[in-house]
Design an enzyme around this catalytic site. Sequence first.
Site: not given
Ligand SMILES: Cc1cc2nc3c(=O)[nH]c(=O)nc-3n(C[C@H](O)[C@H](O)[C@H](O)COP(=O)(O)O)c2cc1C
Length: 300
Positions: A47, A131, A243, A265
Amino acid sequence: MSASMPDLTVPIGSVTLRNPVIPASGTFAASYGRVYDLGRLGGLVPKTLMPGYRPGHPPNRLTETGGGLLNAVGIPSDGVEAFLDETLPAYKGWGTPLIVSISADTAAGFAELVRTLEGQGVDAIELNLSCPNLEEGGRSFALDTAMTAEVVAACRDTALPLWAKLSPNAEDVAAIASAAVEAGADALIVANTLTGIAFRRDGRPALANVTGGLSGTPLKPVNLRCTYQVAQALPKVPVIGCGGIATLQDALDYMAAGASAVAVGSATFTRPLAMIHLIDAIATHCTTKGIAARDLTRRA
Ligand SMILES: Cc1cc2nc3c(=O)[nH]c(=O)nc-3n(C[C@H](O)[C@H](O)[C@H](O)COP(=O)(O)O)c2cc1C
């Protein structure tokens, strides 16, 4: 390449992933190592690390909506010391590249984290640019070419590969990608979550932070479009698609759009073995086609 063992390795600049599947930052923990061999993944991504201790946003932080997830976790962090002493050791020794995601609310804060991570056995740094920039009224770095370039340039004084993680909220994601690469980014992750909102039945916001980031299946067409636009604009720069990736077809779609690898993710939340099953499916697909994983990427 033998028929039974396709070559799954993919180069992302100077880093060779064991296969094209890595975790999306924030959705994965080293504790998955109790469920399966983390050495099976293409790479490992903890993370996002922030400079100091942060509690993150208050609950409720996560809600299901529109077939996906909306989260406003707010990047809680135990800070650098705890990361180096406790988190990092758990990610080492798996024999797969370690990519550390960092973020900060100033460009100097990013650069300071990069310096701290040098000599720590890290293979690449992922710059989470979603951020808010404290010096620009809280606007996300990833929405602006100049702010993105400032962060990458501030961090560039390192031998570690820099991967910039972009945002689908940007008006012109290819322009942001170009700015990141001109400032020295070695690869691009496309992309983070899309800002959304959800209400409860009583009409109150579902998240304490009101807005959150949409992830999962409904995000796929948007981030696939972003991946395509970035890969078209920068055909020589490695792109990692992210994504809504859960199935082999999702991964193949991102590779058809120009991605060399994919980050998974939300799918892991409902299926803890989602990445392992995806790697197996890619291996079978490559064996059937008689090709290597790197041949799956379509480039202009
Ligand atoms: C609960 C949660 C926490 C996340 N925390 C971060 C993070 O700390 N840093 C980051 O770059 N992206 C974070 N993301 C974004 C994911 O890395 C990813 O870019 C996003 O969820 C899209 O991918 P997915 O559709 O496969 O989930 C987070 C996503 C979720 C759902």
